[in-house]
Design a protein around this motif. Structure first.
Motif, PDB file in Angstrom:
ATOM      1  N   VAL A  72      -9.091  10.121 -12.792  1.00 31.81           N
ATOM      2  CA  VAL A  72     -10.201  11.056 -12.622  1.00 31.81           C
ATOM      3  C   VAL A  72     -11.400  10.313 -12.033  1.00 31.81           C
ATOM      4  CG1 VAL A  72     -11.805  11.277 -14.588  1.00 31.81           C
ATOM      5  CG2 VAL A  72     -10.537  13.215 -13.869  1.00 31.81           C
ATOM      6  N   GLY A  73     -11.994  10.887 -11.001  1.00 35.65           N
ATOM      7  CA  GLY A  73     -13.134  10.285 -10.322  1.00 35.65           C
ATOM      8  C   GLY A  73     -12.766   9.461  -9.105  1.00 35.65           C
ATOM      9  N   ASP A  74     -11.519   9.024  -8.984  1.00 35.50           N
ATOM     10  CA  ASP A  74     -11.090   8.274  -7.802  1.00 35.50           C
ATOM     11  C   ASP A  74     -10.933   9.217  -6.623  1.00 35.50           C
ATOM     12  OD1 ASP A  74     -10.957   5.923  -9.277  1.00 35.50           O
ATOM     13  OD2 ASP A  74      -8.778   5.995  -9.521  1.00 35.50           O
ATOM     14  N   GLN A  75     -11.283   8.737  -5.446  1.00 34.38           N
ATOM     15  CA  GLN A  75     -11.116   9.542  -4.242  1.00 34.38           C
ATOM     16  C   GLN A  75      -9.930   9.016  -3.439  1.00 34.38           C
ATOM     17  OE1 GLN A  75     -13.882   9.575  -0.739  1.00 34.38           O
ATOM     18  NE2 GLN A  75     -14.201  11.689  -1.447  1.00 34.38           N
ATOM     19  N   LEU A  76      -9.021   9.938  -3.070  1.00 33.58           N
ATOM     20  CA  LEU A  76      -7.851   9.627  -2.256  1.00 33.58           C
ATOM     21  C   LEU A  76      -8.036  10.328  -0.916  1.00 33.58           C
ATOM     22  CD1 LEU A  76      -5.170  10.322  -5.020  1.00 33.58           C
ATOM     23  CD2 LEU A  76      -6.152   8.103  -4.366  1.00 33.58           C
TER      24      LEU A  76
END
Length: 176
Positions: free
Chosen positions: A33-37
């Motif tokens: 959660v919170g990571d950008q892919l």
């Protein structure tokens, strides 16, 4: 081309600093959660698998469909290898892939002046649909085909992936 990179089992840290991951052709990533892919797709197809709570997601950038030959057995540019790697990464953090929801993007016709019906993007899309169906994974959203490329970005969490389609013949873009 990307190849399978063995990793130690992934443990959810007590404190998580968000990260941004730009997937290149053949890459596989796991995000919390919170990571950008993010990725950029032409005829390739990207699959995002996420748990229903959207706390964990795996994303891949498939270049070639199916199972590779022996010399490319660990190459995640191939659909079977990429999906197996995504499954492994999800299982390492306690998420069963069959409980995931899928987003599928890409499969554009990058040469519409040469191919108007069947093209590599069509083959990629057909393979991914069949794979997900065979594994009982529900597709909750998709943006596929057309004559252009796509910019895909998703911050793991409650929102939806953002997809911008850029049509090659017009040079204009829209959301999918």
């Amino acid at each position: 081309m990307a190849t399978h990179r063995p990793q130690a089992p992934f443990k959810t840290p007590a404190v998580h600093n968000s990260a941004a991951v730009e997937l290149m052709p053949g890459d596989v990533a796991l995000g919390l959660v919170g990571d950008q892919l993010r990725t950029l797709l032409g005829s390739c197809v990207s699959v995002i698998l996420t748990d229903p709570r959207r706390t964990v997601a795996a994303m891949c950038h498939i270049v070639h469909v199916g199972r590779p030959n022996v010399s490319n057995a660990c190459n995640t540019a191939y659909g079977e290898v990429a999906m197996d790697e995504m499954f492994s990464r999800l299982q390492a953090v306690g998420i069963h892939p069959k409980c995931c929801q899928a987003y599928v993007f890409g499969g554009g016709n990058m040469f519409p002046q040469m191919f108007n019906a069947t093209h590599v993007g069509t083959h990629n899309v057909d393979w991914v649909w069949e794979f997900l169906q065979r594994h009982g994974i529900a597709v909750v959203d998709h943006c596929l085909g057309g004559n252009g490329y796509r910019k895909v970005s998703w911050t793991v969490g409650s929102g939806e992936p953002l997809v911008e389609t850029v049509f090659s013949e017009q040079g204009i873009s829209d959301g999918c």
